[in-house]
Scaffold this active site. Structure first.
Site, PDB file in Angstrom:
ATOM      1  N   GLN A 106       1.001  -1.249  -0.040  1.00 47.63           N
ATOM      2  CA  GLN A 106       0.018   0.022  -0.171  1.00 47.63           C
ATOM      3  C   GLN A 106       0.791   1.265  -0.050  1.00 47.63           C
ATOM      4  O   GLN A 106       0.623   2.166  -0.800  1.00 47.63           O
ATOM      5  CB  GLN A 106      -0.963  -0.154   1.161  1.00 47.63           C
ATOM      6  CG  GLN A 106      -2.287   0.807   1.052  1.00 47.63           C
ATOM      7  CD  GLN A 106      -2.959   0.292  -0.120  1.00 47.63           C
ATOM      8  OE1 GLN A 106      -3.036  -0.986  -0.254  1.00 47.63           O
ATOM      9  NE2 GLN A 106      -3.715   1.237  -0.898  1.00 47.63           N
ATOM     10  N   HIS A 111       2.501   3.174  -3.133  1.00 46.74           N
ATOM     11  CA  HIS A 111       1.608   3.715  -4.171  1.00 46.74           C
ATOM     12  C   HIS A 111       1.949   5.048  -4.279  1.00 46.74           C
ATOM     13  O   HIS A 111       2.028   5.794  -5.475  1.00 46.74           O
ATOM     14  CB  HIS A 111       0.301   3.494  -3.734  1.00 46.74           C
ATOM     15  CG  HIS A 111      -0.583   2.504  -4.359  1.00 46.74           C
ATOM     16  ND1 HIS A 111      -0.801   2.668  -5.850  1.00 46.74           N
ATOM     17  CD2 HIS A 111      -1.023   1.395  -3.832  1.00 46.74           C
ATOM     18  CE1 HIS A 111      -1.455   1.336  -6.147  1.00 46.74           C
ATOM     19  NE2 HIS A 111      -1.671   0.608  -5.029  1.00 46.74           N
ATOM     20  N   GLU A 158     -10.118   1.783   3.103  1.00 50.68           N
ATOM     21  CA  GLU A 158     -10.533   1.547   1.879  1.00 50.68           C
ATOM     22  C   GLU A 158     -10.363  -0.156   1.747  1.00 50.68           C
ATOM     23  O   GLU A 158     -11.122  -0.710   1.333  1.00 50.68           O
ATOM     24  CB  GLU A 158      -9.571   2.179   1.110  1.00 50.68           C
ATOM     25  CG  GLU A 158      -9.807   1.871  -0.553  1.00 50.68           C
ATOM     26  CD  GLU A 158      -8.540   2.600  -1.337  1.00 50.68           C
ATOM     27  OE1 GLU A 158      -7.408   2.941  -0.566  1.00 50.68           O
ATOM     28  OE2 GLU A 158      -8.482   2.492  -2.491  1.00 50.68           O
ATOM     29  N   HIS A 159      -9.122  -0.620   2.387  1.00 48.34           N
ATOM     30  CA  HIS A 159      -8.868  -2.006   2.564  1.00 48.34           C
ATOM     31  C   HIS A 159      -8.561  -2.219   3.815  1.00 48.34           C
ATOM     32  O   HIS A 159      -7.998  -1.833   4.522  1.00 48.34           O
ATOM     33  CB  HIS A 159      -7.560  -2.341   1.485  1.00 48.34           C
ATOM     34  CG  HIS A 159      -7.205  -1.828   0.187  1.00 48.34           C
ATOM     35  ND1 HIS A 159      -6.679  -0.468  -0.188  1.00 48.34           N
ATOM     36  CD2 HIS A 159      -8.096  -2.028  -0.985  1.00 48.34           C
ATOM     37  CE1 HIS A 159      -6.848  -0.303  -1.476  1.00 48.34           C
ATOM     38  NE2 HIS A 159      -7.657  -1.367  -1.975  1.00 48.34           N
ATOM     39  N   ASP A 213      -6.553  -6.079  -6.058  1.00 46.51           N
ATOM     40  CA  ASP A 213      -6.042  -5.049  -7.109  1.00 46.51           C
ATOM     41  C   ASP A 213      -6.257  -5.621  -8.541  1.00 46.51           C
ATOM     42  O   ASP A 213      -6.302  -4.673  -9.542  1.00 46.51           O
ATOM     43  CB  ASP A 213      -4.672  -4.583  -6.771  1.00 46.51           C
ATOM     44  CG  ASP A 213      -4.754  -3.769  -5.478  1.00 46.51           C
ATOM     45  OD1 ASP A 213      -5.561  -3.122  -5.198  1.00 46.51           O
ATOM     46  OD2 ASP A 213      -3.379  -3.646  -4.962  1.00 46.51           O
ATOM     47  N   HIS A 245     -51.977  20.625  -7.645  1.00 44.82           N
ATOM     48  CA  HIS A 245     -51.548  19.280  -7.404  1.00 44.82           C
ATOM     49  C   HIS A 245     -53.037  18.535  -7.134  1.00 44.82           C
ATOM     50  O   HIS A 245     -53.297  17.462  -7.613  1.00 44.82           O
ATOM     51  CB  HIS A 245     -50.740  18.939  -6.085  1.00 44.82           C
ATOM     52  CG  HIS A 245     -49.468  19.318  -6.454  1.00 44.82           C
ATOM     53  ND1 HIS A 245     -48.876  20.551  -7.099  1.00 44.82           N
ATOM     54  CD2 HIS A 245     -48.193  18.415  -6.553  1.00 44.82           C
ATOM     55  CE1 HIS A 245     -47.570  20.385  -7.311  1.00 44.82           C
ATOM     56  NE2 HIS A 245     -47.061  19.123  -7.040  1.00 44.82           N
TER      57      HIS A 245
END
Lengths: 431, 431
Positions: free
Chosen positions: A260, A263, A328-329, A362, A421
């Site tokens: 991770q 990145h 996220e993960h 991934d 209406h």
């Protein structure tokens, strides 16, 4: 050296809150620049896109037709990609397709007890724009992860844009587009590409939704065109949370944390464990592996600045922290991951057990790798087929069922001061 | 007098395109004001909310506790509402509940042919903020339409905000909140309310998502806090498209067009028909009905400035126009509405046949009345249970299945220059 927290520290709560609140992104204020680019492309179309592309991507094109990627260029790119990589892309595509095919929502038509007919009908968005970053973050896997769900949904047209800074286009990205079946590709990027997709130009028909990650200019442009077109999430830096018991190989977990961290210097890797011995062993393994990691400098900066190791008294105690982080993960590297999973509420994707490194997700797991970052798993989901379809509600009354529903509608219309209406119902019932 | 178009006119295409491109909203540039309000509420919390509320709502409160609506105030409001209206609200709530209960997505866990376990699991968002406008557009039906899907989804906490300009709160809105089961209500509005919900204050815990319509300040604030929290759509002025054959009572259709027009001077009502006699008769009926409509001034302005009557050679010819307009509301007042429906791709909600006036969908049909406006039905859907849940992906490999997937993941990780990704897989396979 990542920060160390322990839930038995007196100041744990403020320190954990600070970790949660920490901003990892430098928010560049590009909004006014982006506004001008959007306005200009909207007004001048092709010519403006050509101008900005020449300026920002340092190229010299004279007409928009040179910004269209030709079929022979795509074929040439394929020729540059090793067969093993192409096979892996096709394997990934097929697995992503199989998983996402299960997400297609079903139409629903029914008659309720009164006799009113109701329904929900799903249809695909007609045209979607797919943004693919240039340069280092130009990932073929992301092309598949964005394009395949759209194709499963039934989107007829995908217009892909990818900038070619200094004229360089990543052949892997073109190969992934080919594998996915994308045929309409433009070598443009930045806010000018988002504007072209949203508003259309003389040469590029507008789309209805734009997906895919990008830099600060792309994110600001997507935020501004939201409403004219749909957009996916505004993605932030990537992150992982690993929850581990004592019975782990520290090297495996260190590898996951660094996968991770590599990145981006602002990526974030967090380990939560109930075993101090494991915590220290993982820290050591991280340091050791950093020395041989090709992207060790990036990963090292991320681990040093944003990494964290959190010690808890028990794995159950980890759960409320997991849900506040809303990662996220999330890896559950524990003996009984299903038991822990039952208590997980906020997470983009969960990887169960010791043999499911996040990198599988991934690429070839089949589930999507476009996932909610920066705690947004509290309220949003990863990319799916649902992002490429929309629902139309259906309602059908007869004279009889209108008589059953009408009086309540008239009462509410009148209560809201909307006499028109009420009248539109009453006139059909001779009321 | 609405504009008249006919598909046999030589200049039909440019005139129709101009109708599509027409901007109905005055876009006030309030973004910088809103930014300052958001920053101030984030920094000062309760005190800032009190200050802005006193200033913008012309009230004089001294502490945030006075901005909390007490249970006895809610009960007193109920006492002011006629029993018939309360019954209609309960009837609407039950029908909305029954329809939305069908929308709850199902979890999916499965093992693929290789033996990899995959899944999608849905969970409710924990806390949602519901914005309800004050003043004229303060509609109890909107409270139900936003709150009921959230409750069906399983949202545990709904924090409702509604401004009380000059201290006036619509008792109907409080009654609707009570009917829906909402207990946490604050008399605040504008950007300051959005900030309080998104960031939290000393007295108001933050939520994870904000839904509900609002003015330009609210819309700009929602756009800015998007990412920190989720938001629903940014709703524009309401609109209806009626497709009608010759066999209609012109008065019924005129009533439907005016029911939309009475919402707002920038609302839009469009009639498409294949019968010129009906077209003229509806125009006359609109003029006649306008004279006796309580909100005739508003409806008249909308019809004059944005209304349109489009003549087509056949109803089939109407379909591409319908899909380009992508209307929020679509009435198919024709002999065989199902046949026409099959060709409708872009519409928020469709009302089938001569006995389904759109107003039924506003109140008691059961489907949601929060629908995509301004052509956004091309890419988005009405509010539903899906807006209040999020999906977590699940992936689980064993040593064996990792061996099956691993090589392709390693190949792609290396192709992307992400050696750490490759290593996290290889290390488990002794590769």
């Amino acid at each position: 050296m990542a920060i160390r927290l322990s839930s038995d520290q007196a100041d744990f709560e403020p320190r954990f809150s600070a970790l949660l609140a920490g901003k990892r992104e430098v928010s560049e204020d590009v909004d006014l620049i982006v506004r001008d680019i959007l306005d200009d492309v909207r007004a001048r179309g092709d010519a403006a896109v050509v101008d900005y592309t020449n300026r920002f991507d340092r190229v010299s094109v004279t007409g928009f037709e040179q910004l269209t990627v030709r079929q022979d260029e795509i074929d040439a790119a394929i020729g540059q990609v090793p067969a093993e990589t192409l096979d892996a892309l096709r394997f990934a595509r097929d697995r992503i397709h199989a998983h996402h095919a299960r997400q297609m929502p079903k139409d629903d038509r029914y008659t309720d007890p009164i006799g009113v007919e109701l329904g929900s009908r799903w249809t695909a968005i007609e045209a979607v724009g797919l943004y693919v970053p240039g340069g280092l973050a130009s990932y073929p896997s992301s092309v598949l992860m964005n394009a395949v769900p759209a194709l499963v949904a039934g989107v007829e047209r995908i217009a892909m844009v990818v900038p070619s800074p200094d004229g360089v286009l990543n052949p892997l990205v073109l190969a992934a587009a080919k594998v996915a079946g994308i045929t309409e590709i433009y070598r443009i990027g930045g806010a000018q590409a988002i504007a072209a997709l949203a508003y259309g130009t003389q040469s590029l028909a507008p789309v209805s939704k734009i997906v895919g990650p990008g830099n600060a200019f792309v994110a600001a442009a997507k935020r501004r065109v939201f409403g004219t077109v749909g957009i996916d999430m505004i993605a932030g830096p990537s992150e992982i949370l690993v929850v581990a018991d004592a019975e782990n190989d520290p090297d495996w977990l260190a590898a996951d944390l660094l996968a991770q961290a590599e990145h981006d210097p602002v990526a974030q890797s967090i380990l939560i464990t109930d075993d101090v011995g494991l915590a220290r062993a993982v820290e050591e393994a991280v340091d050791r592996q950093l020395r041989t990691l090709p992207r060790g400098e990036v990963a090292g900066a991320s681990w040093r600045d944003f990494g964290a190791v959190i010690l808890v008294a028990s794995l159950e105690e980890a759960l409320p922290l997991v849900n506040r982080i809303a990662p996220e993960h999330l890896e559950l590297a524990v003996a009984d991951p299903e038991a822990l999973l039952a208590g997980v509420r906020n997470a983009g994707a969960v990887f169960l057990g010791r043999y499911t490194p996040e990198a599988i997700g991934d690429y070839v797991g089949g589930s999507n790798h476009v996932l909610p970052t920066a705690r947004s798993a509290r309220f949003s989901s990863g990319l799916s087929v649902l992002d490429f379809v929309k629902r139309t509600s259906i309602l059908k009354c007869s004279a009889e069922t209108l008589r059953a529903l009408g009086p309540a509608a008239i009462a509410l219309g009148e209560a809201e001061g909307l006499g028109g209406h009420a009248r539109s119902v009453a006139i059909r019932l001779n009321l």
